[in-house]
Design a protein around this motif. Structure first.
Motif, short mmCIF file in Angstrom:
data_model
loop_
_atom_site.label_atom_id
_atom_site.label_comp_id
_atom_site.label_asym_id
_atom_site.label_seq_id
_atom_site.Cartn_x
_atom_site.Cartn_y
_atom_site.Cartn_z
N VAL A 99 0.86 -1.18 0.00
CA VAL A 99 0.00 0.00 0.00
C VAL A 99 0.90 1.23 0.00
O VAL A 99 1.93 1.25 0.67
N ALA A 100 0.51 2.24 -0.80
CA ALA A 100 1.29 3.48 -0.88
C ALA A 100 0.53 4.62 -0.23
O ALA A 100 -0.70 4.64 -0.23
N PHE A 101 1.29 5.56 0.31
CA PHE A 101 0.69 6.77 0.86
C PHE A 101 1.73 7.90 0.75
O PHE A 101 2.90 7.65 0.45
N GLN A 102 1.28 9.11 0.98
CA GLN A 102 2.12 10.28 0.87
C GLN A 102 2.53 10.73 2.27
O GLN A 102 1.69 10.86 3.16
N GLU A 103 3.82 11.00 2.45
CA GLU A 103 4.33 11.42 3.76
C GLU A 103 3.69 12.72 4.24
O GLU A 103 3.57 12.95 5.44
N GLU A 104 3.27 13.58 3.32
CA GLU A 104 2.64 14.84 3.70
C GLU A 104 1.29 14.61 4.37
O GLU A 104 0.80 15.46 5.11
N ASN A 105 0.68 13.47 4.10
CA ASN A 105 -0.61 13.12 4.67
C ASN A 105 -0.36 12.44 6.02
O ASN A 105 -0.34 11.22 6.12
N THR A 106 -0.17 13.25 7.04
CA THR A 106 0.25 12.72 8.34
C THR A 106 -0.77 11.74 8.94
O THR A 106 -0.39 10.80 9.62
N PRO A 150 6.85 14.45 -4.67
CA PRO A 150 7.71 13.62 -3.80
C PRO A 150 7.39 12.14 -3.97
O PRO A 150 6.26 11.77 -4.34
N PRO A 151 8.35 11.28 -3.69
CA PRO A 151 8.09 9.84 -3.77
C PRO A 151 6.98 9.42 -2.81
O PRO A 151 6.76 10.06 -1.79
N ASP A 152 6.29 8.34 -3.17
CA ASP A 152 5.31 7.74 -2.27
C ASP A 152 6.05 6.85 -1.27
O ASP A 152 7.13 6.33 -1.56
N THR A 153 5.45 6.65 -0.13
CA THR A 153 5.94 5.68 0.84
C THR A 153 5.11 4.42 0.66
O THR A 153 3.88 4.49 0.59
#
Length: 178
Positions: A115-122, A154-157
């Protein structure tokens, strides 16, 4: 915890999925910077694939009679399934709905998951790390990967974990006779 149900979406659920999809894309626009099309909709390739592609699965999450979320899985026949899109409406968040929904979706398709998510989305960062620990204990990994075709973001986590198949009574139990 509220009365939560997670089920594979059928044709009668498509209009509901379309509306939930708009809410999901609206939430994600804060992190992607993507604006709606002129007609107020967002791109829907993933929605269309989840509904029509045999290698995808669409799930509807409800609380009582109310639709409260969706989950789209891709790569059903691949070595790793991807929880491609996941959304819970704001009024149902922080009540255990999301964790329960993820547990049920991944249990329906045991094996390797990503599963991927964005680091900015705390909020997503906290949620997905808690989900990974809940499902896999310490046996999960996290890495940053570039977004294909989007060098401007930015890259996804990505979180990766394994979900074992449930033990069958009288089988798959150490020491049992089959």
């Amino acid at each position: 915890m509220p009365d939560v149900s997670v089920r594979r979406a059928g044709p009668a659920d498509h209009p509901t999925l379309e509306r939930l999809w708009l809410m999901f894309r609206h939430d994600m626009s804060e992190y992607s910077g993507v604006l709606p099309h002129l007609d107020g909709t967002f791109r829907r390739e993933r929605l269309d694939s989840a509904i029509a592609d045999a290698d995808w699965a669409a799930y509807l999450v409800t609380s009582g009679r109310h639709p409260v979320g969706l989950a789209f899985v891709r790569g059903l026949s691949a070595p790793a399934r991807v929880l491609n899109s996941f959304f819970v409406v704001r009024a149902a968040r922080r009540a255990g709905v999301g964790l329960r929904a993820v547990r049920e979706v991944v249990a329906a398709h045991p094996g390797r998951w990503e599963v991927a998510f964005q680091e900015e989305n705390t909020g997503a960062v906290r949620f997905w790390r808690r989900v990974a620990a809940d499902i896999a204990g310490e046996a999960w990994s996290e890495e940053r990967r570039p977004v294909p075709g989007r060098p401007d973001v930015p890259p996804d986590t990505w979180i990766s974990l394994d979900v074992p198949a449930p033990a069958r009574p009288g089988r798959d139990v150490p020491g049992s006779v089959t």
